[in-house]
Write an enzyme that holds these catalytic residues in place. Structure first.
Site, short mmCIF file in Angstrom:
data_model
loop_
_atom_site.label_atom_id
_atom_site.label_comp_id
_atom_site.label_asym_id
_atom_site.label_seq_id
_atom_site.Cartn_x
_atom_site.Cartn_y
_atom_site.Cartn_z
N SER A 138 -6.07 8.82 -0.12
CA SER A 138 -5.77 7.90 0.83
C SER A 138 -5.50 8.93 2.08
O SER A 138 -5.15 9.82 1.07
CB SER A 138 -4.80 7.27 0.65
OG SER A 138 -4.00 6.53 1.69
N TYR A 151 2.55 4.12 -4.41
CA TYR A 151 1.13 4.11 -3.44
C TYR A 151 0.50 5.79 -2.89
O TYR A 151 -0.47 6.41 -3.53
CB TYR A 151 1.00 3.15 -2.27
CG TYR A 151 -0.49 3.27 -1.69
CD1 TYR A 151 -1.94 2.39 -2.74
CD2 TYR A 151 -0.36 4.22 -0.58
CE1 TYR A 151 -3.06 2.43 -1.75
CE2 TYR A 151 -1.71 4.28 -0.35
CZ TYR A 151 -3.15 3.04 -0.81
OH TYR A 151 -4.76 3.71 0.29
#
Length: 250
Positions: A138, A151
């Site tokens: 990400s 995350y």
């Protein structure tokens, strides 16, 4: 890109980026193994892909499941050319308020799964003369976002794990790379919109994260995954390819 005769495993392959990647690899001639904890959805994707493509219900955070997945691939196809470590999810929370069990669950799926799947895939690839591993990271590995501490941390770990594996396994002719998407319109966001009191406002906020003023499409990330796995990127290993619509350059 020359995937005819290749065997590709895609984790989290029943929806979102994983499904788009499975479909794209199949369109390029590969046999795809769709690994997902949702066995019914995985079966449906494999059926639609056709050919010798198959689904294997897999909890990628569980070592027994992962060993069984890779043993199945080896017994069925006697080869593995590409592993796409795509399974993952996110939860909200800061260090102060995130429950410990949510931290552990996310780390198990987002990070431990990359370790486990790669651990049991690499011996098959090595026996076949090499292969390619592509991890889904990400842009948050480079640019943190608020209230997503687990995350963000997990995606940073994936970027580092990518580099470490690339260094360790280059001599085995195994390339390891990472694609770092921005905000992508997946079923997870569809559910978030449905549960929101103001879906249009939420969608606008997500669109506004990017200079392009939109979320990405799963198919756009699948193209990057395919390139990293292909013979067109043979000098790329240990790379983190950012495909985020410019979000990380704000």
């Amino acid at each position: 890109m020359g995937f005819a005769g290749s065997v590709v495993v895609v984790t989290g392959g029943a929806s979102g980026i994983g499904r788009a990647a499975a479909e794209l690899f199949r369109s390029e001639g590969a046999t795809v193994v769709v690994a997902d904890k949702d066995g019914r959805a995985a079966d449906e994707v494999a059926r639609q892909l056709g050919g010798e493509s198959v689904a294997v219900r897999t909890d990628v955070s569980n070592s027994e499941d992962v060993r069984a997945l890779m043993s199945f691939v080896d017994a069925r196809f006697s080869r593995l050319d590409v592993l796409v470590n795509n399974a993952g999810f996110g939860v909200a929370g800061t260090v102060q308020d995130l429950p410990e069990e949510d931290w552990d669950r996310l780390m198990n799926v987002n990070v431990r799964s990359v370790f486990l799947c790669s651990k049991y895939a690499i011996p098959i690839m090595e026996r076949c003369g090499g292969g390619a591993i592509v991890n889904t990271g990400s842009y948050t590995a480079m640019v943190a976002i608020p209230n997503r501490v687990a995350y963000v941390t997990s995606k940073g770990a994936i970027a580092s794990l990518t580099r470490a594996m690339a260094l360790d396994h280059a001599a085995q002719n195994i390339r390891v790379n990472c694609v770092a998407p921005g905000t992508i319109e997946t079923p997870w966001f569809d559910r978030s919109f449905a549960e929101s009191d103001n879906p249009d406002e939420v969608r606008k906020a997500l669109n506004d994260r990017s200079p392009l003023k939109r979320m990405g499409r799963p198919e756009e990330i699948a193209e990057a995954i395919l390139w990293l796995a292909s013979d067109r990127s043979t000098f790329a290993t240990g790379s983190v390819l950012t495909v985020d619509g410019g979000t990380s350059i704000w």
